[in-house]
Motif scaffolding. Structure first.
Motif, PDB file in Angstrom:
ATOM      1  N   ASN A  83       0.814  -1.222   0.000  1.00 24.50           N
ATOM      2  CA  ASN A  83       0.000   0.000   0.000  1.00 24.50           C
ATOM      3  C   ASN A  83       0.847   1.272   0.000  1.00 24.50           C
ATOM      4  OD1 ASN A  83       0.897  -0.018   2.633  1.00 24.50           O
ATOM      5  ND2 ASN A  83      -1.120  -0.031   3.579  1.00 24.50           N
ATOM      6  N   GLY A  84       2.151   1.121  -0.079  1.00 22.41           N
ATOM      7  CA  GLY A  84       3.032   2.286  -0.141  1.00 22.41           C
ATOM      8  C   GLY A  84       3.522   2.545  -1.555  1.00 22.41           C
ATOM      9  N   ARG A  85       4.021   3.752  -1.775  1.00 21.09           N
ATOM     10  CA  ARG A  85       4.599   4.139  -3.065  1.00 21.09           C
ATOM     11  C   ARG A  85       6.111   3.972  -2.966  1.00 21.09           C
ATOM     12  NH1 ARG A  85       6.720   9.154  -5.116  1.00 21.09           N
ATOM     13  NH2 ARG A  85       6.246  10.127  -3.132  1.00 21.09           N
ATOM     14  N   LEU A  86       6.696   3.271  -3.920  1.00 27.03           N
ATOM     15  CA  LEU A  86       8.138   3.055  -3.916  1.00 27.03           C
ATOM     16  C   LEU A  86       8.853   4.393  -4.094  1.00 27.03           C
ATOM     17  CD1 LEU A  86      10.529   1.053  -3.889  1.00 27.03           C
ATOM     18  CD2 LEU A  86      10.300   0.953  -6.386  1.00 27.03           C
ATOM     19  N   LEU A  87       9.695   4.747  -3.124  1.00 31.86           N
ATOM     20  CA  LEU A  87      10.493   5.973  -3.202  1.00 31.86           C
ATOM     21  C   LEU A  87      11.876   5.698  -3.763  1.00 31.86           C
ATOM     22  CD1 LEU A  87       9.822   7.688   0.242  1.00 31.86           C
ATOM     23  CD2 LEU A  87       8.733   8.175  -1.956  1.00 31.86           C
ATOM     24  N   CYS A  88      12.456   4.573  -3.358  1.00 33.92           N
ATOM     25  CA  CYS A  88      13.839   4.286  -3.725  1.00 33.92           C
ATOM     26  C   CYS A  88      14.082   2.796  -3.576  1.00 33.92           C
ATOM     27  CB  CYS A  88      14.773   5.068  -2.795  1.00 33.92           C
ATOM     28  SG  CYS A  88      16.531   4.746  -3.004  1.00 33.92           S
ATOM     29  N   ILE A  89      14.720   2.212  -4.585  1.00 32.15           N
ATOM     30  CA  ILE A  89      15.180   0.827  -4.478  1.00 32.15           C
ATOM     31  C   ILE A  89      16.597   0.791  -5.025  1.00 32.15           C
ATOM     32  CG2 ILE A  89      14.187   0.112  -6.699  1.00 32.15           C
ATOM     33  CD1 ILE A  89      13.698  -2.674  -5.279  1.00 32.15           C
ATOM     34  N   GLN A  90      17.441   0.077  -4.334  1.00 34.64           N
ATOM     35  CA  GLN A  90      18.834  -0.022  -4.753  1.00 34.64           C
ATOM     36  C   GLN A  90      19.258  -1.481  -4.782  1.00 34.64           C
ATOM     37  OE1 GLN A  90      20.645   2.523  -1.809  1.00 34.64           O
ATOM     38  NE2 GLN A  90      20.401   4.313  -3.107  1.00 34.64           N
ATOM     39  N   HIS A  91      19.955  -1.803  -5.864  1.00 32.70           N
ATOM     40  CA  HIS A  91      20.550  -3.124  -6.036  1.00 32.70           C
ATOM     41  C   HIS A  91      22.041  -2.895  -6.220  1.00 32.70           C
ATOM     42  CE1 HIS A  91      16.643  -5.048  -6.814  1.00 32.70           C
ATOM     43  NE2 HIS A  91      16.346  -3.925  -7.441  1.00 32.70           N
ATOM     44  N   PRO A  92      22.880  -3.546  -5.436  1.00 32.75           N
ATOM     45  CA  PRO A  92      24.321  -3.372  -5.614  1.00 32.75           C
ATOM     46  C   PRO A  92      24.765  -3.841  -6.992  1.00 32.75           C
ATOM     47  CG  PRO A  92      23.853  -4.871  -3.785  1.00 32.75           C
ATOM     48  CD  PRO A  92      22.558  -4.501  -4.389  1.00 32.75           C
ATOM     49  N   ILE A  93      25.753  -3.175  -7.509  1.00 30.02           N
ATOM     50  CA  ILE A  93      26.358  -3.551  -8.784  1.00 30.02           C
ATOM     51  C   ILE A  93      27.746  -4.076  -8.456  1.00 30.02           C
ATOM     52  CG2 ILE A  93      27.097  -2.747 -11.045  1.00 30.02           C
ATOM     53  CD1 ILE A  93      24.995  -0.484 -10.697  1.00 30.02           C
ATOM     54  N   TYR A  94      27.987  -5.299  -8.837  1.00 25.12           N
ATOM     55  CA  TYR A  94      29.252  -5.943  -8.481  1.00 25.12           C
ATOM     56  C   TYR A  94      30.344  -5.617  -9.486  1.00 25.12           C
ATOM     57  CZ  TYR A  94      26.906  -8.360  -4.757  1.00 25.12           C
ATOM     58  OH  TYR A  94      26.220  -8.619  -3.596  1.00 25.12           O
ATOM     59  N   ILE A 113      31.608  -3.606  -4.546  1.00 22.15           N
ATOM     60  CA  ILE A 113      30.256  -3.295  -4.990  1.00 22.15           C
ATOM     61  C   ILE A 113      30.064  -1.790  -4.967  1.00 22.15           C
ATOM     62  CG2 ILE A 113      29.236  -5.466  -4.222  1.00 22.15           C
ATOM     63  CD1 ILE A 113      27.986  -3.966  -1.859  1.00 22.15           C
ATOM     64  N   ALA A 114      29.231  -1.322  -5.859  1.00 23.80           N
ATOM     65  CA  ALA A 114      28.790   0.071  -5.867  1.00 23.80           C
ATOM     66  C   ALA A 114      27.283   0.050  -5.668  1.00 23.80           C
ATOM     67  CB  ALA A 114      29.146   0.736  -7.186  1.00 23.80           C
ATOM     68  N   ILE A 115      26.794   0.976  -4.869  1.00 28.19           N
ATOM     69  CA  ILE A 115      25.365   1.067  -4.628  1.00 28.19           C
ATOM     70  C   ILE A 115      24.930   2.466  -5.065  1.00 28.19           C
ATOM     71  CG2 ILE A 115      23.515   0.898  -2.929  1.00 28.19           C
ATOM     72  CD1 ILE A 115      25.452  -0.787  -1.196  1.00 28.19           C
ATOM     73  N   PRO A 116      24.322   2.568  -6.240  1.00 28.38           N
ATOM     74  CA  PRO A 116      23.927   3.883  -6.744  1.00 28.38           C
ATOM     75  C   PRO A 116      22.909   4.563  -5.826  1.00 28.38           C
ATOM     76  CG  PRO A 116      23.806   2.222  -8.473  1.00 28.38           C
ATOM     77  CD  PRO A 116      24.019   1.497  -7.187  1.00 28.38           C
ATOM     78  N   ASP A 117      23.109   5.840  -5.582  1.00 33.32           N
ATOM     79  CA  ASP A 117      22.206   6.628  -4.740  1.00 33.32           C
ATOM     80  C   ASP A 117      20.896   6.919  -5.450  1.00 33.32           C
ATOM     81  OD1 ASP A 117      24.175   6.845  -2.798  1.00 33.32           O
ATOM     82  OD2 ASP A 117      24.863   8.790  -3.485  1.00 33.32           O
ATOM     83  N   CYS A 118      19.847   7.155  -4.671  1.00 34.07           N
ATOM     84  CA  CYS A 118      18.614   7.755  -5.171  1.00 34.07           C
ATOM     85  C   CYS A 118      18.749   9.247  -4.903  1.00 34.07           C
ATOM     86  CB  CYS A 118      17.403   7.196  -4.441  1.00 34.07           C
ATOM     87  SG  CYS A 118      17.072   5.463  -4.819  1.00 34.07           S
ATOM     88  N   LEU A 119      18.486  10.047  -5.914  1.00 37.50           N
ATOM     89  CA  LEU A 119      18.692  11.494  -5.815  1.00 37.50           C
ATOM     90  C   LEU A 119      17.418  12.247  -6.171  1.00 37.50           C
ATOM     91  CD1 LEU A 119      22.095  11.635  -7.706  1.00 37.50           C
ATOM     92  CD2 LEU A 119      21.761  11.672  -5.226  1.00 37.50           C
ATOM     93  N   TRP A 120      17.193  13.356  -5.468  1.00 37.66           N
ATOM     94  CA  TRP A 120      16.107  14.272  -5.764  1.00 37.66           C
ATOM     95  C   TRP A 120      16.704  15.665  -5.843  1.00 37.66           C
ATOM     96  CZ3 TRP A 120      15.891  10.435  -2.075  1.00 37.66           C
ATOM     97  CH2 TRP A 120      14.993   9.395  -2.311  1.00 37.66           C
ATOM     98  N   GLY A 121      16.124  16.520  -6.676  1.00 37.51           N
ATOM     99  CA  GLY A 121      16.671  17.865  -6.797  1.00 37.51           C
ATOM    100  C   GLY A 121      15.943  18.674  -7.852  1.00 37.51           C
ATOM    101  N   ASP A 122      16.708  19.470  -8.571  1.00 35.99           N
ATOM    102  CA  ASP A 122      16.165  20.397  -9.547  1.00 35.99           C
ATOM    103  C   ASP A 122      15.727  19.662 -10.817  1.00 35.99           C
ATOM    104  OD1 ASP A 122      15.842  22.481 -11.520  1.00 35.99           O
ATOM    105  OD2 ASP A 122      16.954  23.780 -10.148  1.00 35.99           O
ATOM    106  N   GLU A 123      14.516  19.967 -11.279  1.00 37.59           N
ATOM    107  CA  GLU A 123      13.980  19.338 -12.486  1.00 37.59           C
ATOM    108  C   GLU A 123      14.858  19.597 -13.712  1.00 37.59           C
ATOM    109  OE1 GLU A 123       9.954  20.685 -12.900  1.00 37.59           O
ATOM    110  OE2 GLU A 123       9.274  19.505 -11.179  1.00 37.59           O
ATOM    111  N   LYS A 124      15.575  20.726 -13.739  1.00 34.78           N
ATOM    112  CA  LYS A 124      16.418  21.022 -14.904  1.00 34.78           C
ATOM    113  C   LYS A 124      17.555  20.017 -15.055  1.00 34.78           C
ATOM    114  CE  LYS A 124      19.493  24.454 -12.776  1.00 34.78           C
ATOM    115  NZ  LYS A 124      19.857  25.864 -12.743  1.00 34.78           N
TER     116      LYS A 124
END
Length: 162
Positions: A83-94, A113-124
């Motif tokens: 019942n929630g909206r997915l905000l961020c999901i991360q899968h490690p990249i080996y 491993i690298a774990i890419p961040d979820c980012l929010w900011g300016d629409e531009k």
């Protein structure tokens, strides 16, 4: 940073927990396509406005981490991935896996491993606006490879907030 401001998203324990070697009947365990998966879930009330989120977990067990936001009228205990909206999901990249995201970077080495961040900011810049999570019920889901047991796994969301 969110840890200092009290916005860290922690499940499993304050920071570290042990992943059991899974088999039939062990809580949180399921067999998926021949691999034992251990799942830890947790809920917390959101605080602050997120501009970035990085989940912290360890190789070789880390499979994914996700956070879902529910409507304010949903109780904290009733907030789920259903019942929630997915905000961020991360899968490690080996590293050393041939994944194009890591090609020719310092993380493209076997065992890293690298774990890419979820980012929010300016629409531009092609980003969604930062998310004010104050008073929003949040649900977290962490999955680990549990074919073998692992001590000292982590399931912490480390947000940058304002």
């Amino acid at each position: 940073m969110g840890e200092i401001a009290g916005s860290a998203l922690l499940i499993g324990s304050p920071w570290e927990y042990d992943v059991p070697k899974c088999s039939n009947g062990i809580p949180g365990c399921s067999l998926v396509n021949g691999t034992w998966i251990h799942t830890v879930i947790g809920n917390t009330m959101g605080q602050h406005t997120f501009t970035a989120l990085n989940f912290h977990c360890h190789a070789p067990t880390c499979l994914s981490m996700a956070v879902y936001a529910c409507n304010k009228n949903v109780s904290l205990n009733d907030c789920t991935d259903k019942n929630g909206r997915l905000l961020c999901i991360q899968h490690p990249i080996y590293g050393g896996s041939g994944n194009s995201i890591l090609n020719n970077t310092k993380f493209d080495e076997k065992g890293y491993i690298a774990i890419p961040d979820c980012l929010w900011g300016d629409e531009k810049f092609g980003l969604e606006q930062p998310i004010n999570l104050t008073g929003i019920p949040l649900h977290m889901v962490k999955t680990s490879n549990a074919t073998y047991g692992h001590y000292g796994e982590m399931a912490g969301g480390q947000p940058w907030v304002y």
